[in-house]
Motif scaffolding. Structure first.
Motif, PDB file in Angstrom:
ATOM      1  N   TRP A  48      30.322  38.827  35.604  1.00 17.95           N
ATOM      2  CA  TRP A  48      30.674  37.637  36.387  1.00 17.95           C
ATOM      3  C   TRP A  48      32.161  37.535  36.684  1.00 17.95           C
TER       4      TRP A  48
ATOM      5  N   LYS B  83      22.915  44.626  41.232  1.00 20.96           N
ATOM      6  CA  LYS B  83      22.416  43.504  40.432  1.00 20.96           C
ATOM      7  C   LYS B  83      23.580  42.655  39.910  1.00 20.96           C
ATOM      8  N   PRO B  84      23.929  41.588  40.620  1.00 20.31           N
ATOM      9  CA  PRO B  84      24.948  40.676  40.100  1.00 20.31           C
ATOM     10  C   PRO B  84      24.381  39.811  38.966  1.00 20.31           C
ATOM     11  N   PRO B  85      25.248  39.176  38.180  1.00 22.11           N
ATOM     12  CA  PRO B  85      24.786  38.401  37.018  1.00 22.11           C
ATOM     13  C   PRO B  85      24.395  36.970  37.397  1.00 22.11           C
TER      14      PRO B  85
ATOM     15  N   ALA C 147      20.019  39.101  38.813  1.00 24.45           N
ATOM     16  CA  ALA C 147      18.949  39.056  37.808  1.00 24.45           C
ATOM     17  C   ALA C 147      19.550  38.880  36.425  1.00 24.45           C
TER      18      ALA C 147
ATOM     19  N   GLY D 197      17.789  43.633  34.347  1.00 25.45           N
ATOM     20  CA  GLY D 197      18.818  44.678  34.443  1.00 25.45           C
ATOM     21  C   GLY D 197      18.412  45.896  33.632  1.00 25.45           C
TER      22      GLY D 197
ATOM     23  N   VAL E 221      17.821  49.782  34.994  1.00 31.75           N
ATOM     24  CA  VAL E 221      18.506  51.019  34.580  1.00 31.75           C
ATOM     25  C   VAL E 221      17.538  52.057  34.012  1.00 31.75           C
TER      26      VAL E 221
ATOM     27  N   PHE F  20      27.866  50.861  35.822  1.00 32.46           N
ATOM     28  CA  PHE F  20      27.841  49.599  35.069  1.00 32.46           C
ATOM     29  C   PHE F  20      29.237  49.119  34.750  1.00 32.46           C
ATOM     30  N   THR F  21      29.457  47.835  34.930  1.00 32.05           N
ATOM     31  CA  THR F  21      30.642  47.179  34.376  1.00 32.05           C
ATOM     32  C   THR F  21      30.156  46.012  33.544  1.00 32.05           C
ATOM     33  N   GLY F  22      30.649  45.931  32.311  1.00 37.03           N
ATOM     34  CA  GLY F  22      30.245  44.839  31.432  1.00 37.03           C
ATOM     35  C   GLY F  22      30.692  45.130  30.016  1.00 37.03           C
ATOM     36  N   SER F  23      29.986  44.536  29.066  1.00 33.27           N
ATOM     37  CA  SER F  23      30.403  44.651  27.670  1.00 33.27           C
ATOM     38  C   SER F  23      30.056  46.038  27.115  1.00 33.27           C
TER      39      SER F  23
ATOM     40  N   GLU G 211      32.196  51.018  32.800  1.00 29.91           N
ATOM     41  CA  GLU G 211      33.496  50.331  32.699  1.00 29.91           C
ATOM     42  C   GLU G 211      33.278  49.177  31.736  1.00 29.91           C
TER      43      GLU G 211
ATOM     44  N   GLY H 261      34.565  47.108  27.758  1.00 28.78           N
ATOM     45  CA  GLY H 261      35.531  46.128  27.274  1.00 28.78           C
ATOM     46  C   GLY H 261      36.908  46.716  26.978  1.00 28.78           C
ATOM     47  N   GLY H 262      37.807  45.838  26.571  1.00 27.47           N
ATOM     48  CA  GLY H 262      39.158  46.273  26.232  1.00 27.47           C
ATOM     49  C   GLY H 262      39.816  45.314  25.250  1.00 27.47           C
TER      50      GLY H 262
ATOM     51  N   LEU I 167      41.295  50.723  27.176  1.00 29.39           N
ATOM     52  CA  LEU I 167      41.184  50.510  28.626  1.00 29.39           C
ATOM     53  C   LEU I 167      42.552  50.436  29.297  1.00 29.39           C
TER      54      LEU I 167
HETATM   55  P1  NAD Z   1      27.456  41.791  29.797  1.00 31.67           P
HETATM   56  O1  NAD Z   1      27.511  43.183  29.346  1.00 31.67           O
HETATM   57  O2  NAD Z   1      26.742  40.814  28.976  1.00 31.67           O
HETATM   58  O3  NAD Z   1      26.764  41.717  31.255  1.00 31.67           O
HETATM   59  C1  NAD Z   1      27.250  42.456  32.338  1.00 31.67           C
HETATM   60  C2  NAD Z   1      26.114  42.709  33.313  1.00 31.67           C
HETATM   61  O4  NAD Z   1      25.162  43.555  32.703  1.00 31.67           O
HETATM   62  C3  NAD Z   1      25.348  41.475  33.740  1.00 31.67           C
HETATM   63  O5  NAD Z   1      24.920  41.639  35.079  1.00 31.67           O
HETATM   64  C4  NAD Z   1      24.146  41.481  32.794  1.00 31.67           C
HETATM   65  O6  NAD Z   1      23.042  40.786  33.336  1.00 31.67           O
HETATM   66  C5  NAD Z   1      23.877  42.962  32.691  1.00 31.67           C
HETATM   67  N1  NAD Z   1      23.250  43.429  31.458  1.00 31.67           N
HETATM   68  C6  NAD Z   1      23.456  43.004  30.188  1.00 31.67           C
HETATM   69  N2  NAD Z   1      22.730  43.748  29.325  1.00 31.67           N
HETATM   70  C7  NAD Z   1      22.086  44.685  30.064  1.00 31.67           C
HETATM   71  C8  NAD Z   1      21.205  45.767  29.754  1.00 31.67           C
HETATM   72  N3  NAD Z   1      20.831  46.039  28.495  1.00 31.67           N
HETATM   73  N4  NAD Z   1      20.751  46.530  30.758  1.00 31.67           N
HETATM   74  C9  NAD Z   1      21.121  46.292  32.037  1.00 31.67           C
HETATM   75  N5  NAD Z   1      21.917  45.276  32.400  1.00 31.67           N
HETATM   76  C10 NAD Z   1      22.410  44.481  31.420  1.00 31.67           C
HETATM   77  O7  NAD Z   1      28.957  41.370  30.054  1.00 31.67           O
HETATM   78  P2  NAD Z   1      29.530  39.970  30.531  1.00 31.67           P
HETATM   79  O8  NAD Z   1      29.640  39.073  29.375  1.00 31.67           O
HETATM   80  O9  NAD Z   1      28.784  39.482  31.712  1.00 31.67           O
HETATM   81  O10 NAD Z   1      30.972  40.442  31.050  1.00 31.67           O
HETATM   82  C11 NAD Z   1      32.064  40.563  30.243  1.00 31.67           C
HETATM   83  C12 NAD Z   1      32.259  41.981  29.771  1.00 31.67           C
HETATM   84  O11 NAD Z   1      32.491  42.856  30.880  1.00 31.67           O
HETATM   85  C13 NAD Z   1      33.493  42.118  28.916  1.00 31.67           C
HETATM   86  O12 NAD Z   1      33.218  42.890  27.773  1.00 31.67           O
HETATM   87  C14 NAD Z   1      34.497  42.832  29.803  1.00 31.67           C
HETATM   88  O13 NAD Z   1      35.490  43.525  29.151  1.00 31.67           O
HETATM   89  C15 NAD Z   1      33.615  43.692  30.604  1.00 31.67           C
HETATM   90  N6  NAD Z   1      34.295  44.094  31.848  1.00 31.67           N
HETATM   91  C16 NAD Z   1      34.747  45.375  31.967  1.00 31.67           C
HETATM   92  C17 NAD Z   1      35.438  45.768  33.102  1.00 31.67           C
HETATM   93  C18 NAD Z   1      35.944  47.160  33.261  1.00 31.67           C
HETATM   94  O14 NAD Z   1      36.158  47.582  34.387  1.00 31.67           O
HETATM   95  N7  NAD Z   1      36.122  47.928  32.227  1.00 31.67           N
HETATM   96  C19 NAD Z   1      35.657  44.854  34.123  1.00 31.67           C
HETATM   97  C20 NAD Z   1      35.193  43.556  33.973  1.00 31.67           C
HETATM   98  C21 NAD Z   1      34.495  43.190  32.814  1.00 31.67           C
END
Ligand code: NAD
Length: 483
Positions: free
Chosen positions: A154, A178-180, A209, A214, A218, A228-231, A252, A254-255, A416
């Motif tokens: 997000w 797939k946006p959050p 979704a 998600g 995958v 993927f970008t996320g945790s 991509e 966390g950091g 990162l």
């Molecule tokens: P999150 O991992 O909970 O969710 C990110 C996305 O992944 C969402 O769309 C979510 O619905 C989806 N998702 C979650 N679990 C999944 C799974 N098992 N399979 C498929 N999809 C899944 O992260 P968040 O809380 O929404 O975002 C914050 C995190 O994103 C932080 O850790 C941050 O550091 C990271 N982030 C990294 C970068 C980068 O480029 N390195 C950039 C921005 C954010």
């Protein structure tokens, strides 16, 4: 089409009703006001989106389009987004709560730049190379990787999707984005702009979704690559799911980036330049510089200066151009950040500034705010120094000598980003080279827009941006063509 009322999903080049998805309302995290609504996709919708992407890829309708024509579509889409820039900035700030100045200067122009950059790169790229060993000759050619699932968080509602969609489309791939659920609305603007720009039906599908859907996406056998970008926690699960069928994956994650302030740094220069890098998107940025490494010999001077600057941050409604820190994206995120501040106290850190909810006007009483917070007397082994807080919380860590500064910076599962601050650029560069991290800034300078973005260790695999971000959507083929 309303920017905020999106009751359908974008599949196969059309807006279609969800098959059993869940309606979701988006609320402004600063005020609680209703922003708009959409529907979160069901697994049946994901199946339809993947089938549409697969059919479009297999037909060659886009993959076989000459690169110059693909480039023209991306450039036209960039122009169309630019026409919407002011509304887009407001929409991002209403969904995410990040200050409007940052939406205007980064969240909107960066995606437009990505579309143009990858459009131009696709046109100029050398896809074919003949290689001979003196006896045999091969044609080494780069082809699109196939059907791409792009999963985004997000905190960059348009920029993170565009960092995947732009190079994937430039390479000739078909995409399911797939946006959050927290910020589902903004990314639809990519569908509006790209379909109006002439992208063939089915090449881009957008299905906001939840994480269960998600995970289904995958694991889908018809997805060739996951971006993927996320945790890091979700990234590990996604990598495991991709391993089952050796699907390509870039992550991509966390950091917990360290800002190494050397003993010759000028406090009056460092503090105002470093703070925006630490509090980017209200501290909810993967590259936020949240570990402040200060020389023990000058710790009081730096702690005092940071304390004054943190206390002076303007917390408020992010739509106000003067606001520096807005709310967290959700109650969950607010509680997570407050939980970490409590953990820091229990671990022995000293709360120098902040640590509680800020007092704000009544219209912001329902917002998910956390006061910008400075923790001192933090040891690098504490959870607040090792784990990603993802909020406006900074930890001051003291060191003796350059070697210890580098060792502390590198003592993290993440890698990162980072920064080095010094009045001696050569010395700073030498320290930067010793950091085990994907990106380092010297004295707060921004990276070139065509430099690669990504992390070491548990911060991810692969790179986005630059030519590296294009290679991530290509497969290499060798065709023996003669002797
Ligand atoms: P999150 O991992 O909970 O969710 C990110 C996305 O992944 C969402 O769309 C979510 O619905 C989806 N998702 C979650 N679990 C999944 C799974 N098992 N399979 C498929 N999809 C899944 O992260 P968040 O809380 O929404 O975002 C914050 C995190 O994103 C932080 O850790 C941050 O550091 C990271 N982030 C990294 C970068 C980068 O480029 N390195 C950039 C921005 C954010």
């Amino acid at each position: 089409m309303s920017l905020t009322e999106r009751p359908q999903l974008f599949i196969g080049g059309r807006w279609v009703d969800s098959k059993g998805g869940r309606k979701v309302d988006v609320h402004n995290p600063a005020t609680g006001a209703y922003v708009g609504s959409t529907v979160l996709a069901s697994t049946a919708d994901i199946d339809a989106a993947v089938a549409s992407a697969r059919a479009s890829f297999n037909s060659g309708v886009w993959a076989n389009t000459p690169p110059e024509e693909r480039a023209a579509v991306l450039h036209r889409a960039a122009d169309l987004l630019e026409e919407r820039a002011p509304e887009l900035a407001k929409l991002i700030t209403s969904e995410l709560g990040c200050p409007i100045w940052f939406s205007e200067r980064a969240h909107v122009p960066n995606p437009i730049r990505h579309l143009r950059y990858y459009g131009t790169l696709a046109k100029d790229f050398a896809y074919d190379e003949r290689r001979s060993d003196g006896t045999n000759t091969s044609l080494v050619t780069q082809v699109p990787v196939g059907v791409v699932a792009a999963i985004t968080p997000w905190n960059g509602p348009l920029s993170t999707p565009s960092l995947k969609v732009a190079p994937a489309l430039a390479a000739g791939c078909s995409v399911i984005l797939k946006p959050p659920p927290e910020t589902p609305l903004t990314a639809y603007n990519l569908a509006d702009a790209l379909s109006q720009a002439g992208l063939p039906d089915g090449v881009l599908n957008i299905v906001p979704a939840d994480r269960e859907e998600g995970a289904y996406l995958v694991s889908h056998p018809d997805v060739d690559k996951v971006a993927f970008t996320g945790s890091s926690a979700a990234g590990k699960k996604i990598m495991a799911a991709c391993a089952e069928r050796i699907a390509r994956v870039t992550l991509e994650l966390g950091g917990k980036s360290a800002a190494i302030i050397l003993d010759d740094a000028d406090v009056d220069t460092v503090v105002p330049a470093l703070l925006p890098m630490a509090f980017m998107v209200n501290g909810q940025a993967c590259i936020a510089q949240t570990r402040l490494l200060v020389p023990r010999s000058r710790k009081d001077e730096f702690i005092d200066a940071f304390a004054q600057a943190v206390a002076a941050q303007r917390v408020g409604d992010p739509i106000d151009p003067a606001t520096q820190i807005g709310p967290m994206v959700s109650r969950r995120q607010q509680e997570r950040v407050e939980g970490y501040i409590a953990t820091g106290r229990q671990e022995g850190a000293r709360v120098v500034v902040g640590g509680e909810r800020p007092s704000l006007p009544s219209e912001l009483a329902g917002g998910w705010f956390v006061a910008p917070t400075l923790l001192a007397e933090v040891h690098n082994s504490m959870r607040v120094a090792q784990e990603e807080i993802f909020g406006p919380v900074l930890a001051v860590i003291e060191y003796d000598g350059d070697d210890e500064a580098v060792a502390i910076a590198n003592d993290s599962v993440y890698g990162l980003s980072g920064s080095v601050w010094s009045s001696d650029e050569e010395r700073a560069l030498a320290i930067a080279r010793r950091m085990r991290t994907g990106m380092v800034s010297i004295n707060g300078r921004p990276q070139a827009a065509n430099s690669p973005f990504g992390g070491f260790k548990q911060s991810g695999i692969g790179r986005e941006m630059g030519p590296e971000g294009f290679h991530a959507y290509l497969e290499t083929m060798s065709i023996a063509v003669g002797s």
